[in-house]
Motif scaffolding. Structure first.
Motif, short mmCIF file in Angstrom:
data_model
loop_
_atom_site.label_atom_id
_atom_site.label_comp_id
_atom_site.label_asym_id
_atom_site.label_seq_id
_atom_site.Cartn_x
_atom_site.Cartn_y
_atom_site.Cartn_z
N ALA A 1 0.80 -1.23 0.00
CA ALA A 1 0.00 0.00 0.00
C ALA A 1 0.83 1.27 0.00
O ALA A 1 0.34 2.33 -0.35
N HIS A 2 2.09 1.20 0.44
CA HIS A 2 2.92 2.40 0.51
C HIS A 2 4.23 2.28 -0.26
O HIS A 2 4.96 3.25 -0.39
N GLY A 3 4.57 1.06 -0.67
CA GLY A 3 5.86 0.86 -1.34
C GLY A 3 7.03 0.92 -0.37
O GLY A 3 8.17 1.19 -0.77
N THR A 4 6.76 0.71 0.92
CA THR A 4 7.82 0.77 1.93
C THR A 4 8.47 -0.60 2.09
O THR A 4 7.80 -1.57 2.41
N PRO A 5 9.79 -0.71 1.86
CA PRO A 5 10.44 -2.01 2.05
C PRO A 5 10.25 -2.50 3.49
O PRO A 5 10.35 -1.72 4.43
N ARG B 1 14.60 -4.45 -4.25
CA ARG B 1 15.32 -3.77 -5.33
C ARG B 1 14.33 -3.14 -6.29
O ARG B 1 14.52 -2.01 -6.74
N GLU B 2 13.24 -3.85 -6.59
CA GLU B 2 12.20 -3.30 -7.47
C GLU B 2 11.56 -2.06 -6.85
O GLU B 2 11.12 -1.15 -7.56
N LEU B 3 11.47 -2.04 -5.52
CA LEU B 3 10.86 -0.89 -4.84
C LEU B 3 11.86 0.28 -4.72
O LEU B 3 11.54 1.31 -4.16
N GLY B 4 13.06 0.09 -5.22
CA GLY B 4 14.02 1.18 -5.26
C GLY B 4 15.12 1.11 -4.23
O GLY B 4 15.97 2.00 -4.16
N ALA B 5 15.14 0.05 -3.40
CA ALA B 5 16.21 -0.07 -2.41
C ALA B 5 17.52 -0.42 -3.13
O ALA B 5 17.53 -1.21 -4.08
N THR B 6 18.62 0.19 -2.70
CA THR B 6 19.92 -0.12 -3.30
C THR B 6 20.43 -1.44 -2.72
O THR B 6 19.93 -1.91 -1.69
N ASP B 7 21.42 -2.01 -3.37
CA ASP B 7 22.05 -3.21 -2.83
C ASP B 7 22.57 -2.96 -1.42
O ASP B 7 22.47 -3.81 -0.55
N GLN B 8 23.11 -1.76 -1.23
CA GLN B 8 23.65 -1.44 0.09
C GLN B 8 22.53 -1.40 1.15
O GLN B 8 22.71 -1.85 2.28
N ALA B 9 21.36 -0.88 0.75
CA ALA B 9 20.24 -0.82 1.69
C ALA B 9 19.79 -2.23 2.06
O ALA B 9 19.47 -2.51 3.22
N HIS C 1 21.69 -4.91 1.96
CA HIS C 1 22.78 -5.45 2.78
C HIS C 1 22.62 -5.00 4.23
O HIS C 1 22.68 -5.80 5.17
N ARG C 2 22.39 -3.72 4.40
CA ARG C 2 22.28 -3.16 5.77
C ARG C 2 21.04 -3.67 6.49
O ARG C 2 21.05 -3.89 7.70
N ALA C 3 19.94 -3.85 5.75
CA ALA C 3 18.69 -4.29 6.38
C ALA C 3 18.87 -5.68 7.00
O ALA C 3 18.34 -5.97 8.08
N PHE C 4 19.61 -6.53 6.31
CA PHE C 4 19.80 -7.88 6.83
C PHE C 4 20.93 -7.95 7.86
O PHE C 4 21.13 -8.97 8.49
N ARG C 5 21.67 -6.86 7.99
CA ARG C 5 22.81 -6.88 8.89
C ARG C 5 22.52 -5.99 10.08
O ARG C 5 23.15 -4.96 10.28
N THR C 6 21.53 -6.40 10.89
CA THR C 6 21.25 -5.62 12.11
C THR C 6 21.22 -6.54 13.32
O THR C 6 22.22 -7.17 13.64
N PHE C 7 20.09 -6.60 13.98
CA PHE C 7 20.00 -7.25 15.30
C PHE C 7 20.26 -8.74 15.27
O PHE C 7 20.70 -9.32 16.25
N THR C 8 19.94 -9.38 14.14
CA THR C 8 20.18 -10.83 14.07
C THR C 8 21.08 -11.13 12.87
O THR C 8 20.86 -12.09 12.14
N ALA C 9 22.08 -10.29 12.69
CA ALA C 9 22.95 -10.37 11.52
C ALA C 9 23.59 -11.74 11.33
O ALA C 9 23.84 -12.17 10.21
N ALA D 1 25.20 -11.55 0.01
CA ALA D 1 24.88 -11.51 -1.42
C ALA D 1 24.73 -10.07 -1.93
O ALA D 1 24.76 -9.83 -3.14
N HIS D 2 24.55 -9.12 -1.01
CA HIS D 2 24.38 -7.72 -1.42
C HIS D 2 25.50 -6.84 -0.88
O HIS D 2 25.33 -5.64 -0.69
N ASP D 3 26.63 -7.49 -0.60
CA ASP D 3 27.76 -6.75 -0.06
C ASP D 3 28.52 -6.09 -1.20
O ASP D 3 29.07 -6.77 -2.07
N ALA D 4 28.53 -4.76 -1.22
CA ALA D 4 29.15 -4.02 -2.32
C ALA D 4 30.67 -4.06 -2.25
O ALA D 4 31.34 -3.81 -3.24
#
Lengths: 257, 363
Positions: free
Chosen positions: A179-183, A224-232, A234-242, A253-256
Motif C-alpha cells: 500500500a505504501h511501497g515501503t520495504p 530492489r524493485e521498490l528502489g532499495a539499493t544493494d547497500q540498503a 545489505h544493511r537491512a539484513f545486517r542488524t540485530f540478528t545479523a 549476497a548484497h555486499d558491495a
C-alpha cells in the motif's frame, strides 16, 4: 505442607539488559511470577542470591569472551531448563557485526592488549543446549509470560515460527510494502512483536530474526524493485540478528565491498 | 423493485438500519487503503477516494466526482467480522467473573458481488454439514447486506471469469448502483429480500426508479464487466491441476513465493485457523483461542514427527490446488471468487491467473 516453588535464575552475557528489563517491566505479572516461582538469582532485580541448582534459567546475551564460554557451561550444569531470551542469546545480537569485520579492538581501545574477547559473538545454543529459544530485540512481554505460563502448566508454549505478515494481517493492518511501497522485512521475519512497526506505517526491521522458511532472496529482489539499493538490502539484513544464517547469507549476497 | 435515492436518501437508509439495531460496517480509509470498519453515517464513507491496483501494489488515489463507492475491493472483506482473525472459543474463569457477549447484528455496507460469493462460500464451509460453527453462525445470523455493484474494475479483478460478478445477483438485502453523471449523484437500489423492502419503506427519500436510471445502472455494470484486468483461463481447472502435480512451474513460483501467508489472510474465502490453549500464570484461568492460520506455515501441516509440506513448492501447490480444484469436491463450488486480493496483496506480486495460464500453456 506445600511443595516448594520452582526456582528461577536470570543470567546476563553480552547484551544491553533490555530483555531482562522486559521481565522487570511485567510489573503486575511480575508479582504473579514471584507467586509461582522463587526468583532465586536475578541480580538486576535483587542482590539476594540463592545458590543453585535452578529449575529454570533465563539466559540473556551472547558469548563474546573465553570466560563467558566457560560460564555458560556452568549455568547449563546448574539449570534443569534453560531458555535463551532475545536476539543476542538466540543469534549473537547486534554485536555479531564484529563477525563480519576485521579486528576492531585497536580502533576502539587505546590498549587493546588488555581486551580478552573472542573474534565472534555467538548464540548460546552454539555452546550449550537451549531448551527453548525466545526471539526478539527485545523479547515481547506477552511471549515471555506465555513461555513462563506454559512451563508452569507443563504445556508447549504458543510461540510460532511463521512470518510477521500473519500477525500483521490478523491485526487488520494493511501491508506497507503493497500500500505504501515501503520495504519491509516482515515476510522473512518471525512473528512475536505484534507487527509493531507496520502498525506505525514503517517497514519491519527484522528484530525477531528469520521466520521458519525465509525466502530472503525473493524479498531482496522485491526490495530492489521498490528502489532499495544493494547497500540498503545489505544493511537491512545486517542488524540485530545479523549472524542468523539466512540473514547473514542474504547480506553477503548484497555486499558491495 | 428498483428505487432511486440521493445522498440524503442514503443517509436515511443508514439511519434506518441503525434504528433497527444494526452495527454498521462499511468502507473507511485507514492505513493507506480502503478497509472495512465501523461507521455511523454516510459521512464516514470514502467520498472521492479510489485506488489503483496491480500485482503487489495498491495505491489510494483521489477522484473528482465525490463517489462514495468509487473504489475496488481493498485488503479486507466481511470475513474480518464474520470469521474474526482471533476469537476465544471458551474460557474457564474464577468464580465471580463472567463473559458478556451480546453484540448487535451486523449491517454490511458496500459489499461487492465477489464478496457476496465469498460469504456464500464461507457459509458452506462453516454452516454446511453436520457441525455448524457456532461462532460464525452467531455473527452471520441476521446480518443485513447492502451490496454495491462495482462501477469500475481493478487491474487485478477477474470476477467475470469466475462467474462471481460484477453484478450482485444473490445474497443481499439491498443492492446499490452508484450514479454520478447526468441527473446528479444518486443510487439505484434493488431489493433482494422482504427485509430490504421494509428498510427501503422506512427511507423517505427512496423514490421508484425511472427506466432511464435503471438503464444507466445496467450500463455501468456492463462497462465494469468489460474492464476486468485479468481472467482465469477458461480450462477445466480440476483436470489441469490434478494432471500437473509435478509441473516445473511449481518450482518457478516457489522461487518467488515468500511463504508469508498474505494471500491467505487477504483471501475472503480462506478459512483455516489454528486453535491454542492458554493458561494464566497462576493456573486459575484457561482459555481456548482460535486465530487465522495459513497453509503457508509449517505448523499447518504438522503431524506427529514433523510438517508434511516442508517446501514452498508443496505449500503453494496445496493452496492453489485447494482453492481452484479440490475445493469443488469438498464444498461444491470453487474457492476462488476472482476478487484479485491474493494478487494485489502478495508482496511479491504473484498472480494466480498467470500461474494457471503458465501451466495451461505448457500442458
Amino acid at each position: 505442607m506445600t511443595t516448594p516453588k520452582p526456582t528461577l535464575a536470570v543470567w546476563k552475557f553480552a547484551s544491553c539488559d533490555g530483555c531482562q528489563l522486559t521481565l522487570l517491566n511485567c510489573e503486575d505479572e511480575l508479582l504473579q511470577i514471584a507467586g509461582q516461582l522463587q526468583i532465586a538469582n536475578f541480580p538486576e532485580a535483587s542482590s539476594q542470591v540463592i545458590e543453585g541448582p535452578y529449575d529454570v534459567s533465563l539466559v540473556e546475551g551472547s558469548i563474546t569472551t573465553p570466560g563467558d564460554a566457560e560460564r555458560i557451561r556452568r549455568v547449563r550444569r546448574q539449570s534443569r531448563i534453560l531458555i535463551t531470551i532475545g536476539a543476542c542469546a538466540t543469534s549473537g545480537g547486534i554485536q555479531a557485526l564484529r563477525n563480519f569485520s576485521g579486528d576492531l579492538a585497536p580502533l576502539v581501545y587505546a590498549s587493546p592488549q588488555y581486551i580478552d574477547s573472542l573474534r565472534t559473538s555467538t548464540a548460546i545454543a552454539e555452546h550449550v543446549q537451549a531448551d527453548f529459544e525466545l526471539r526478539g530485540c527485545p523479547i515481547g512481554k506477552h511471549q515471555l509470560l506465555e513461555v513462563i505460563a506454559a512451563l508452569l502448566s507443563h504445556r508447549r508454549p504458543n510461540v510460532r515460527g511463521h512470518s510477521v505478515c500473519i500477525e500483521c494481517k490478523r491485526a487488520g493492518l494493511s501491508c506497507v510494502m503493497v500500500a505504501h511501497g515501503t520495504p519491509c522485512l516482515g515476510p522473512v521475519t518471525q512473528a512475536g512483536c505484534g507487527a509493531i512497526c507496520p502498525a506505525y506505517h514503517r517497514g519491519c526491521y527484522g528484530c525477531f530474526g528469520p521466520m521458519e522458511t525465509p525466502n530472503t532472496k525473493a524479498l531482496a529482489a522485491r526490495w530492489r524493485e521498490l528502489g532499495a539499493t544493494d547497500q540498503a538490502v545489505h544493511r537491512a539484513f545486517r542488524t540485530f540478528t545479523a549472524a542468523a544464517e539466512p540473514f547473514r547469507k542474504e547480506a553477503d549476497a548484497h555486499d558491495a565491498r | 423493485m428498483r428505487y432511486v435515492l440521493d445522498l440524503g436518501g442514503l443517509g436515511q437508509l443508514l439511519a434506518a438500519l441503525r434504528q433497527r439495531g444494526f452495527r454498521l460496517i462499511g468502507p473507511v480509509v485507514a492505513d493507506g487503503a480502503i478497509c472495512y470498519g465501523e461507521i455511523t453515517s454516510a459521512a464516514d464513507l470514502p467520498a472521492g477516494w479510489t485506488d489503483e491496483q496491480d500485482g503487489g501494489t495498491y495505491r489510494l488515489k483521489r477522484r473528482d466526482d465525490g463517489a462514495l463507492f468509487g473504489y475496488n475491493v481493498g485488503p479486507q472483506s466481511p470475513k474480518k467480522y464474520l470469521f474474526p482473525a482471533s476469537a476465544t472459543l471458551w474460557r474457564s474463569h474464577p468464580p465471580g467473573t463472567a463473559d458478556t457477549d451480546d453484540e448487535k447484528p451486523f449491517a454490511f455496507i458496500g459489499v461487492r458481488s465477489c464478496e457476496l460469493h465469498a460469504i456464500a462460500v464461507q457459509d458452506r464451509v462453516f454452516l454446511g454439514g453436520q457441525h455448524p460453527d457456532p461462532l460464525y453462525a452467531a455473527r452471520r445470523d441476521g446480518a443485513f447486506i447492502v451490496a454495491v455493484n462495482c462501477g469500475q474494475a481493478a487491474r487485478t479483478c477477474f470476477c467475470v471469469s469466475m462467474s462471481a460478478g460484477p453484478k450482485a445477483d444473490a445474497g443481499f438485502d439491498l443492492a446499490l448502483t452508484e450514479l454520478t453523471g447526468e441527473g446528479g449523484h444518486r443510487f439505484l437500489a434493488e431489493t433482494g429480500t422482504p427485509r430490504g423492502e421494509e428498510v427501503i419503506a422506512d427511507t423517505p427519500g427512496a423514490q421508484p426508479a425511472s427506466p432511464r436510471d435503471a438503464t444507466a445502472a445496467d450500463q455501468i455494470i456492463e462497462r465494469t464487466a468489460a474492464q476486468m484486468g485479468r481472467a482465469m483461463p477458461a480450462v477445466d481447472l480440476r483436470d489441469l491441476l490434478y494432471g500437473n502435480l509435478e509441473h516445473p512451474r511449481w518450482d518457478d513460483v516457489a522461487a518467488r513465493c515468500l511463504t508469508c501467508g498474505n494471500c491467505t489472510m487477504a483471501c475472503p474465502t480462506c478459512f483455516c485457523f489454528s486453535v491454542e490453549d492458554v493458561t494464566d500464570l497462576a493456573g486459575r484461568a484457561a482459555e481456548r483461542n482460535r486465530s487465522w492460520d495459513s497453509c503457508f506455515t509449517l505448523d499447518h501441516s504438522y503431524i506427529h514427527g514433523g510438517p508434511v509440506r516442508t517446501s514452498a513448492r508443496s505449500r503453494y501447490r496445496q493452496w492453489m490446488t485447494h482453492k481452484l480444484a479440490t475445493w469443488t469436491g469438498q464444498f461444491g463450488t470453487s474457492g476462488c471468487v476472482g476478487c484479485g486480493r491474493c494478487i494485489t496483496w502478495c508482496p511479491a506480486g504473484i498472480d494466480i491467473t498467470e500461474e494457471v495460464a503458465a501451466i495451461a500453456a505448457d500442458t
